[in-house]
Write a protein that holds these residues in place. Structure first.
Motif, PDB file in Angstrom:
ATOM      1  N   PHE A 106       0.663  -1.261  -0.007  1.00 46.36           N
ATOM      2  CA  PHE A 106       0.130  -0.024   0.149  1.00 46.36           C
ATOM      3  C   PHE A 106       0.920   1.248   0.064  1.00 46.36           C
ATOM      4  O   PHE A 106       2.030   1.325   0.644  1.00 46.36           O
ATOM      5  N   ASP A 107       0.403   2.238  -0.556  1.00 44.19           N
ATOM      6  CA  ASP A 107       0.960   3.714  -0.278  1.00 44.19           C
ATOM      7  C   ASP A 107      -0.297   4.318   0.270  1.00 44.19           C
ATOM      8  O   ASP A 107      -1.190   4.472  -0.180  1.00 44.19           O
ATOM      9  N   VAL A 108       0.591   4.875   1.222  1.00 44.64           N
ATOM     10  CA  VAL A 108      -0.372   5.612   2.384  1.00 44.64           C
ATOM     11  C   VAL A 108       0.032   6.792   2.686  1.00 44.64           C
ATOM     12  O   VAL A 108       1.068   7.107   3.082  1.00 44.64           O
ATOM     13  N   VAL A 109      -0.893   7.916   2.893  1.00 51.02           N
ATOM     14  CA  VAL A 109      -0.472   9.265   3.499  1.00 51.02           C
ATOM     15  C   VAL A 109      -1.496   9.051   4.914  1.00 51.02           C
ATOM     16  O   VAL A 109      -2.426   8.920   5.007  1.00 51.02           O
ATOM     17  N   LEU A 110      -0.460   9.535   5.738  1.00 53.86           N
ATOM     18  CA  LEU A 110      -0.857   9.622   7.305  1.00 53.86           C
ATOM     19  C   LEU A 110      -0.936  11.071   7.677  1.00 53.86           C
ATOM     20  O   LEU A 110      -0.134  11.811   7.472  1.00 53.86           O
ATOM     21  N   GLU A 111      -2.048  11.446   8.353  1.00 54.63           N
ATOM     22  CA  GLU A 111      -1.982  12.591   9.004  1.00 54.63           C
ATOM     23  C   GLU A 111      -1.978  12.670  10.567  1.00 54.63           C
ATOM     24  O   GLU A 111      -2.666  11.903  11.100  1.00 54.63           O
ATOM     25  N   LYS A 112      -1.183  13.663  11.186  1.00 51.68           N
ATOM     26  CA  LYS A 112      -1.250  13.644  12.746  1.00 51.68           C
ATOM     27  C   LYS A 112      -1.737  14.913  13.007  1.00 51.68           C
ATOM     28  O   LYS A 112      -1.308  16.133  12.473  1.00 51.68           O
ATOM     29  N   ALA A 113      -2.783  14.946  14.101  1.00 46.08           N
ATOM     30  CA  ALA A 113      -3.149  16.269  14.534  1.00 46.08           C
ATOM     31  C   ALA A 113      -3.597  16.144  15.782  1.00 46.08           C
ATOM     32  O   ALA A 113      -4.104  14.882  16.238  1.00 46.08           O
ATOM     33  N   ASN A 114      -3.315  17.195  16.687  1.00 50.44           N
ATOM     34  CA  ASN A 114      -3.936  16.977  18.246  1.00 50.44           C
ATOM     35  C   ASN A 114      -3.465  15.782  18.832  1.00 50.44           C
ATOM     36  O   ASN A 114      -4.453  14.879  19.702  1.00 50.44           O
ATOM     37  N   GLY A 115      -2.423  15.219  18.382  1.00 51.68           N
ATOM     38  CA  GLY A 115      -1.871  13.844  18.824  1.00 51.68           C
ATOM     39  C   GLY A 115      -2.394  12.661  18.529  1.00 51.68           C
ATOM     40  O   GLY A 115      -2.436  11.378  19.115  1.00 51.68           O
TER      41      GLY A 115
END
Length: 151
Positions: A106-115
């Motif tokens: 898989f090619d995945v884009v992960l987002e991190k916000a507010n922990g």
């Protein structure tokens, strides 16, 4: 001669930037994506509330172990590429060796916000889009946010 020097300088810059590129583990550590993650730390691992452990193996690879509870075997993935896109997002390439499914990458884009972390984009190696713009394609629902429970 001047063209040859410019080409040599460009090659040197390219090689230098590749040599300085971060390993997937370094990317995960820098952005705080390591440790144990789930949608609810107060609920034990199960299919609806899988626990994901992101760790570095003895071989130096980044592993994601999916704990689905005591009645199912864990899923194991190797994350062999990771790059920072923004201060809050990374793109990874993950190879899944889940015993309940055939191997996929898989090619995945992960987002991190507010922990918390969620999947923004996910595309399987055959081109199947699993998530786009933070929405799970199969369900039409937003992708699930997960929180860090421990290191």
């Amino acid at each position: 001669m001047r063209g040859l020097n410019a080409a040599a300088a460009a090659l040197w810059l390219l090689m230098s930037s590749q040599a300085m590129a971060e390993t997937p583990w370094e990317v995960f550590v820098r952005l705080g994506f390591t440790g144990t993650w789930t949608s609810s730390c107060d609920v034990p691992p199960s299919l609806p509330n899988m626990w994901y452990v992101i760790s570095k193996g003895a071989d130096g690879n980044v592993y994601r172990i999916s704990n689905r509870g005591p009645d199912l075997p864990p899923g194991t993935s190797v994350i062999d590429r990771a790059e920072v896109l923004t201060a809050a997002t990374i793109r990874i390439h993950e190879v899944s060796n889940d015993p309940l499914d055939k191997p996929h990458s898989f090619d995945v884009v992960l987002e991190k916000a507010n922990g918390r972390v969620r999947t923004l984009e996910s595309t399987r190696e055959d081109g199947t889009v699993l998530a786009r713009d933070g929405v799970n394609i199969a369900s039409g629902q937003p992708t699930r946010w997960i929180e860090k429970c421990r290191d």
